[in-house]
Design an enzyme around this catalytic site. Structure first.
Site, mmCIF file in Angstrom:
data_model
loop_
_atom_site.group_PDB
_atom_site.id
_atom_site.type_symbol
_atom_site.label_atom_id
_atom_site.label_comp_id
_atom_site.label_asym_id
_atom_site.label_seq_id
_atom_site.Cartn_x
_atom_site.Cartn_y
_atom_site.Cartn_z
ATOM 1 N N ASP A 112 -90.418 26.148 -62.018
ATOM 2 C CA ASP A 112 -90.227 27.297 -61.138
ATOM 3 C C ASP A 112 -91.049 28.497 -61.592
ATOM 4 O O ASP A 112 -91.508 29.291 -60.763
ATOM 5 C CB ASP A 112 -88.744 27.672 -61.091
ATOM 6 C CG ASP A 112 -87.912 26.599 -60.396
ATOM 7 O OD1 ASP A 112 -88.485 25.816 -59.607
ATOM 8 O OD2 ASP A 112 -86.694 26.539 -60.637
ATOM 9 N N THR A 156 -85.775 22.587 -64.395
ATOM 10 C CA THR A 156 -84.798 22.495 -63.309
ATOM 11 C C THR A 156 -85.458 22.194 -61.958
ATOM 12 O O THR A 156 -84.907 21.469 -61.148
ATOM 13 C CB THR A 156 -84.000 23.802 -63.191
ATOM 14 O OG1 THR A 156 -84.908 24.907 -63.007
ATOM 15 C CG2 THR A 156 -83.171 24.031 -64.438
ATOM 16 N N ASP A 415 -85.621 34.567 -60.425
ATOM 17 C CA ASP A 415 -86.265 33.242 -60.431
ATOM 18 C C ASP A 415 -86.626 32.796 -61.842
ATOM 19 O O ASP A 415 -87.695 32.225 -62.083
ATOM 20 C CB ASP A 415 -87.519 33.251 -59.560
ATOM 21 C CG ASP A 415 -87.209 33.426 -58.076
ATOM 22 O OD1 ASP A 415 -86.028 33.462 -57.730
ATOM 23 O OD2 ASP A 415 -88.161 33.532 -57.282
#
Length: 459
Positions: A112, A156, A415
């Site tokens: 991410d 993730t 984020d």
């Protein structure tokens, strides 16, 4: 003929079929027909700019790309310019320099954090080329027509999981090859008319901010640091006092308490886009937002979370907000008020099962298009306090949080990156960017459908 077929659990796989024909003339007709079909698909990319992070997440980004993705791109006759990132913000800085117009898309191989870096570079480049001041929180941002592809290789891979339904490099590569397009909302975050960050998944203050801040000190532990920091933060049970201001998203048809999730071809996202376009055309973006009413909530919060998507991942299959939409121009604002450790644990456990995680008296959820937050500490600092002794004692407590006083300020988790400014202003930009994806497809109930050998999508 190579084609894409769907496997179980949102996976896509590449397969092939060989046609035999004794008539050479008929065979040539088949080949010509196939070529015409391929030429009609203008959305298929021909040239891509690829950024690979060899250090983050699983530290296997380069291997995953070379062994699983590059062969598929070569098979699909897609040209690539590959950049191996060497330091933080390498991809972001590079996007301000390259001739972006010669590419049909940008692909990031990593987690991410890598996606966030590419997204900031691409959006920033578009605003710079269009003369838009990103420091103006009310400036209408220019949409990015260049799509971003995500090849998951992180810890993730929340963004990939929430937009495709699975973190699988081959599936993501095939979505890029067939030229899928999924619009995505992006939130801009400002502090005192200064641009801070963009967010597409989680913006969290309190619990998730504290976890990230503590885990950054324990990178040597690898992915296990999140479990350790999460348990430690849960035991500390810090709450934070402040004020939340927000504008409800009246244009959207859905609600955070809906049972229907955002799926491929979501009608709510399409309808919201049309309604927002009509509002902006009739009243103007700036004037309309200034006229709408702001709601105010004060309190003591264990967590303040704003999500632009469900934030689903393997650990929390439904995500922080199961009914959040990818492209409806809104975010789900989740306020978790001060409660007992046991009640907070019950709330966290519901992220892993099928029960309604908002069905608690201490949890409020709102669908918003913009919001602001200011902590009690920042509000007190702005007021005229004459008791210097109290100020000094407050500073001592902030510097030494081991005492009985609660920590005054948390950190925002944007984020997966920290924001130190507690007072922020957030605004959702409807469908600001596009991904090589199509949203999460509904699972087929018929088991036999997964095993059929017919060509489902001829590319």
């Amino acid at each position: 003929v190579y084609y894409v077929k769907k496997a179980r659990n949102h996976r896509w796989r590449c397969s092939d079929v060989t046609f035999w024909c004794v008539d050479e003339h008929l065979c040539n007709q088949w080949v010509q027909a196939l070529k015409e079909l391929l030429e009609m698909q203008k959305s298929r990319p021909k040239q891509l700019l690829v950024y690979i992070n060899p250090y983050g997440g699983k530290r296997q980004g380069k291997r995953i790309y070379e062994q699983k993705v590059a062969p598929l791109f070569s098979l699909a006759s897609i040209s690539t310019d590959v950049v191996i990132t060497e330091h933080a913000n390498h991809a972001k800085d590079n996007l301000f320099e390259v001739n972006i117009n010669k590419y049909d898309g940008v692909v990031c191989v990593g987690g991410d954090g890598m996606f966030s870096e590419v997204m900031h570079g691409l959006i920033g480049r578009m605003q710079k080329d269009s003369g838009i001041d990103q420091n103006n929180p009310k400036a209408p941002l220019v949409q990015c027509n260049i799509r971003i592809g995500i090849i998951p290789a992180g810890s993730t891979d929340c963004i990939c999981y929430s937009t495709v339904g699975i973190s699988d490099p081959v599936t993501s590569a095939l979505h890029i090859i067939v030229g899928d397009c999924q619009p995505l909302d992006v939130s801009s975050i400002h502090h005192n008319n200064t641009f801070l960050k963009y967010s597409v998944s989680l913006l969290g203050y309190g619990f998730y901010g504290d976890i990230l801040k503590d885990s950054e000190k324990k990178r040597w532990m690898g992915p296990m640091r999140y479990d350790y920091s999460g348990f430690k933060t849960f035991l500390s049970h810090h709450y934070y006092e402040g004020t939340v201001y927000f504008q409800p998203a009246k244009h959207t048809l859905g609600s955070p308490r809906d049972k229907d999730s955002c799926r491929t071809g979501c009608y709510i996202c399409k309808k919201s886009e049309q309604q927002l376009a009509e509002q902006h055309k009739e009243c103007g973006l700036k004037r309309k937002e200034d006229e709408e009413e702001w709601k105010v909530i004060k309190g003591k919060f264990l967590a303040i979370n704003a999500v632009n998507m469900s934030c689903a991942c393997p650990r929390t299959p439904k995500g922080l907000s199961p009914a959040a939409h990818l492209a409806d121009g809104s975010a789900d604002l989740i306020l978790v008020r001060k409660c007992s450790r046991f009640d907070f644990l019950r709330y966290l456990v519901r992220h892993t099962n099928q029960e309604d995680q908002f069905d608690f008296s201490f949890v409020d959820v709102y669908r918003v298009k913009s919001f602001q937050f200011s902590s009690k500490l920042s509000e007190d600092n702005e007021s005229n306090v004459t008791d210097i002794g109290k100020k000094r004692f407050g500073q001592f407590c902030r510097d030494h949080p081991a005492c009985c006083c609660n920590i005054a300020n948390s950190t925002w988790n944007c984020d997966g990156e920290t924001l130190d400014s507690s007072a922020i202003e957030v605004r959702v930009h409807c469908q600001l960017m596009k991904l090589f994806a199509r949203g999460i497809e509904e699972n087929c109930k018929d088991e036999a459908a997964y095993n059929q050998s017919g060509v489902e999508q001829l590319r």
